[in-house]
Scaffold this active site. Structure first.
Site, PDB file in Angstrom:
ATOM      1  N   ASP A 220       9.326   2.266   7.396  1.00 30.80           N
ATOM      2  CA  ASP A 220       9.634   0.836   7.506  1.00 30.80           C
ATOM      3  C   ASP A 220      10.992   0.584   6.874  1.00 30.80           C
ATOM      4  OD1 ASP A 220       8.083  -1.790   8.334  1.00 30.80           O
ATOM      5  OD2 ASP A 220       9.380  -2.250   6.643  1.00 30.80           O
TER       6      ASP A 220
ATOM      7  N   ARG B 292       8.381   0.382  17.884  1.00 33.70           N
ATOM      8  CA  ARG B 292       6.986   0.160  17.457  1.00 33.70           C
ATOM      9  C   ARG B 292       5.970   0.885  18.338  1.00 33.70           C
ATOM     10  NH1 ARG B 292       6.452  -4.481  13.962  1.00 33.70           N
ATOM     11  NH2 ARG B 292       8.105  -4.061  12.474  1.00 33.70           N
TER      12      ARG B 292
ATOM     13  N   TYR C  84      15.372 -10.258   3.887  1.00 36.26           N
ATOM     14  CA  TYR C  84      14.043 -10.203   3.260  1.00 36.26           C
ATOM     15  C   TYR C  84      14.155 -10.312   1.744  1.00 36.26           C
ATOM     16  CZ  TYR C  84      11.728  -8.898   7.609  1.00 36.26           C
ATOM     17  OH  TYR C  84      11.237  -8.904   8.885  1.00 36.26           O
TER      18      TYR C  84
ATOM     19  N   ARG D 109      -5.105   4.680   9.696  1.00 34.43           N
ATOM     20  CA  ARG D 109      -4.631   3.748   8.683  1.00 34.43           C
ATOM     21  C   ARG D 109      -5.761   3.075   7.899  1.00 34.43           C
ATOM     22  NH1 ARG D 109      -0.762   0.286   8.551  1.00 34.43           N
ATOM     23  NH2 ARG D 109      -2.054  -0.350   6.831  1.00 34.43           N
TER      24      ARG D 109
ATOM     25  N   ARG E  17       0.006  -0.422  15.755  1.00 38.76           N
ATOM     26  CA  ARG E  17      -1.292  -1.039  15.968  1.00 38.76           C
ATOM     27  C   ARG E  17      -1.770  -1.085  17.407  1.00 38.76           C
ATOM     28  NH1 ARG E  17      -0.165  -6.175  12.345  1.00 38.76           N
ATOM     29  NH2 ARG E  17       1.838  -5.760  13.288  1.00 38.76           N
TER      30      ARG E  17
HETATM   31  O1  CP3 Z   1       6.941   2.863  15.968  1.00 36.38           O
HETATM   32  C1  CP3 Z   1       7.919   2.524  15.282  1.00 36.38           C
HETATM   33  O2  CP3 Z   1       8.828   1.772  15.719  1.00 36.38           O
HETATM   34  C2  CP3 Z   1       8.117   3.212  13.938  1.00 36.38           C
HETATM   35  C3  CP3 Z   1       7.905   2.550  12.772  1.00 36.38           C
HETATM   36  C4  CP3 Z   1       8.533   1.235  12.337  1.00 36.38           C
HETATM   37  C5  CP3 Z   1       7.782   0.298  11.608  1.00 36.38           C
HETATM   38  N1  CP3 Z   1       8.619  -0.684  11.198  1.00 36.38           N
HETATM   39  C6  CP3 Z   1       6.347   0.419  11.294  1.00 36.38           C
HETATM   40  C7  CP3 Z   1       5.584  -0.793  10.978  1.00 36.38           C
HETATM   41  C8  CP3 Z   1       9.831   0.763  12.425  1.00 36.38           C
HETATM   42  C9  CP3 Z   1      11.022   1.368  13.137  1.00 36.38           C
HETATM   43  C10 CP3 Z   1       9.884  -0.449  11.679  1.00 36.38           C
HETATM   44  C11 CP3 Z   1      11.116  -1.225  11.451  1.00 36.38           C
HETATM   45  C12 CP3 Z   1      10.997  -2.592  10.953  1.00 36.38           C
HETATM   46  N2  CP3 Z   1      10.211  -3.066   9.945  1.00 36.38           N
HETATM   47  C13 CP3 Z   1      11.804  -3.640  11.406  1.00 36.38           C
HETATM   48  C14 CP3 Z   1      12.851  -3.526  12.458  1.00 36.38           C
HETATM   49  C15 CP3 Z   1      12.258  -3.531  13.799  1.00 36.38           C
HETATM   50  C16 CP3 Z   1      11.798  -4.875  14.311  1.00 36.38           C
HETATM   51  O3  CP3 Z   1      10.611  -4.990  14.601  1.00 36.38           O
HETATM   52  O4  CP3 Z   1      12.648  -5.768  14.423  1.00 36.38           O
HETATM   53  C17 CP3 Z   1      11.449  -4.792  10.671  1.00 36.38           C
HETATM   54  C18 CP3 Z   1      12.040  -6.166  10.831  1.00 36.38           C
HETATM   55  C19 CP3 Z   1      10.431  -4.405   9.745  1.00 36.38           C
HETATM   56  C20 CP3 Z   1       9.755  -5.263   8.734  1.00 36.38           C
HETATM   57  C21 CP3 Z   1       8.309  -5.372   9.078  1.00 36.38           C
HETATM   58  N3  CP3 Z   1       7.389  -4.375   8.806  1.00 36.38           N
HETATM   59  C22 CP3 Z   1       7.628  -6.415   9.770  1.00 36.38           C
HETATM   60  C23 CP3 Z   1       8.253  -7.703  10.243  1.00 36.38           C
HETATM   61  C24 CP3 Z   1       6.295  -6.009   9.914  1.00 36.38           C
HETATM   62  C25 CP3 Z   1       5.165  -6.709  10.659  1.00 36.38           C
HETATM   63  C26 CP3 Z   1       4.196  -7.414   9.789  1.00 36.38           C
HETATM   64  C27 CP3 Z   1       2.861  -7.624  10.455  1.00 36.38           C
HETATM   65  O5  CP3 Z   1       1.869  -7.134   9.919  1.00 36.38           O
HETATM   66  O6  CP3 Z   1       2.822  -8.258  11.522  1.00 36.38           O
HETATM   67  C28 CP3 Z   1       6.174  -4.755   9.303  1.00 36.38           C
HETATM   68  C29 CP3 Z   1       4.961  -3.929   9.214  1.00 36.38           C
HETATM   69  C30 CP3 Z   1       4.950  -2.716  10.055  1.00 36.38           C
HETATM   70  N4  CP3 Z   1       5.955  -1.813  10.150  1.00 36.38           N
HETATM   71  C31 CP3 Z   1       3.882  -2.285  10.863  1.00 36.38           C
HETATM   72  C32 CP3 Z   1       4.254  -1.067  11.429  1.00 36.38           C
HETATM   73  C33 CP3 Z   1       3.446  -0.168  12.308  1.00 36.38           C
HETATM   74  C34 CP3 Z   1       2.543  -3.017  11.021  1.00 36.38           C
HETATM   75  C35 CP3 Z   1       1.734  -2.854   9.773  1.00 36.38           C
HETATM   76  C36 CP3 Z   1       0.390  -2.223   9.964  1.00 36.38           C
HETATM   77  O7  CP3 Z   1       0.144  -1.465  10.930  1.00 36.38           O
HETATM   78  O8  CP3 Z   1      -0.449  -2.442   9.077  1.00 36.38           O
END
Ligand code: CP3
Length: 372
Positions: free
Chosen positions: A93, A44, A168, A57, A48
């Protein structure tokens, strides 16, 4: 072992020194060698915690931004420029393969992935559309654009592991205990196997597209595998994660892309995660790396492999604990990781959104200042 079937211009096999990632710190450590400097990246890191990310974004949804190649590429590059980390992690994602297969899914801010309709019955699973090769074109394009900018810094591609993705899909939204998928694997094993097989195919395709387009390493995220007992993991999950890895096995091996397997709460299943087909294991913050190494060594797989390179495991909670506490912790992680055949520094889970990015930059500087 046959040579990896990577395209001739792939960054791991190209002769062009300005684009080659074969001698980068990340790839060297993941292959068990001694790198020029200690490699570090953060799960991550793109997201954000960066004001420049929040700006890009504005007015565009998370999943839509992943499917605009220029945007996804720029977001991937932002943390590499800012922090001097040793790898980019592709901005996407784990639910993108669902969106590309036209399964109704969105990421609700502050909540996470939410499906229009949960997938709970044999009929629901049978109705899932297959992910097509053509639909992956925006992913390939974003990877190509990114790799062209990264030069000799490797890009890590990734996918969700079948259990985490299916969790999910069954729940239809994030859940704490993952009761739905854990019940399904016992009550309706055929339905579970069909769903997890679908997820393995989708994730495998998604990862393969990124590697073929230029990613130099791959990571399978089984973020929620820690909710499983070892027995359930071995019976109901590991074969599907192995199937996902198998889809890129011809691109991997000693001269190919290293494959990292990460989850949280996985202290009891680390050897089983290795044995799914990973060349390196990501460890969360709950288990010191020397203990992870001891467990892997003590429990070799059927192929005889025990210890493997490790990735991790700075506790994200300590990013806000003040510099002295954080520095001491990072040094401890470096020390504990030095027993493994290779060590890539990372967090024990993703960067929290409110993290001060200047702290991340300072952590990178600290890690790079300690001789490998
Ligand atoms: O920087 C990075 O790691 C690259 C991008 C990345 C994202 N998601 C971007 C993202 C990666 C590798 C993921 C993988 C991902 N997505 C996982 C596995 C990693 C982990 O954290 O365990 C999982 C479980 C997801 C599913 C997911 N997507 C969740 C639980 C969330 C968070 C929801 C929230 O808003 O709190 C997301 C959204 C997400 N994926 C964001 C980002 C940057 C945040 C959304 C935003 O910026 O609007």
């Amino acid at each position: 072992m046959t040579a990896p079937q990577l395209p001739a211009d792939h960054p791991l096999v190209t002769d062009d020194a300005t684009r080659s990632t074969a001698r980068s710190a990340l790839i060297t450590a993941l292959r068990g060698g001694t790198p020029d400097r200690r490699p570090v990246w953060f799960m991550r890191q793109a997201g954000r915690s960066l004001p420049e990310y929040r700006q890009l974004r504005e007015g565009i949804s998370m999943l839509d931004s992943c499917l605009q190649p220029e945007l996804a590429s720029e977001i991937t590059l932002q943390p590499v420029r800012r922090h001097d980390v040793d790898a980019g992690i592709f901005f996407s994602d784990i639910v993108i393969p669902l969106r590309l297969a036209e399964v109704g899914v969105d990421i609700v801010p502050g909540v996470g992935p939410v499906l229009d309709a949960p997938v709970r019955t044999a009929a629901d699973v049978a109705a899932l559309p297959e992910l097509t090769e053509e639909s992956l074109e925006p992913i390939r394009e974003a990877v190509r654009l990114t790799v062209a900018e990264l030069g000799s810094t490797p890009l890590i591609g990734f996918a969700g592991a079948p259990f985490t993705l299916a969790a999910y899909m069954v729940e239809g939204k994030p859940s704490r205990d993952h009761l739905g998928p854990r019940t399904m694997m016992h009550a309706e094993p055929d339905t579970w196997n069909a769903l997890a097989s679908w997820a393995a195919r989708a994730s495998g395709h998604f990862l393969r597209a990124q590697i073929e387009a230029g990613a130099s390493a791959g990571q399978l995220f089984d973020s929620w595998a820690g909710s499983l007992s070892l027995g359930d993991y071995l019976t109901h999950v590991q074969p599907h994660s192995a199937a996902a890895f198998a889809q890129v096995a011809d691109l991997a091996g000693p001269d190919g892309v290293p494959l990292i397997h990460f989850g949280t709460g996985t202290s009891e299943i680390l050897p089983a995660m290795r044995d799914a087909g990973a060349s390196a294991v990501g460890v969360d913050y709950r288990l010191p790396l020397d203990e992870a190494h001891r467990r892997l060594t003590a429990t070799p797989g059927a192929d005889g492999r025990g210890a493997v390179p490790l990735q991790g495991n700075i506790d994200p909670a300590l990013l806000e604990a003040g510099w002295d506490v954080l520095e001491a912790h990072v040094r401890e992680v470096i020390e504990a990781g030095s027993v493994a055949p290779g060590h890539v520094l990372n967090l024990g889970h993703g960067v929290p959104p409110h993290t001060d990015p200047t702290v991340l930059t300072r952590v990178v500087e600290l890690i790079h200042s300690v001789a490998p």
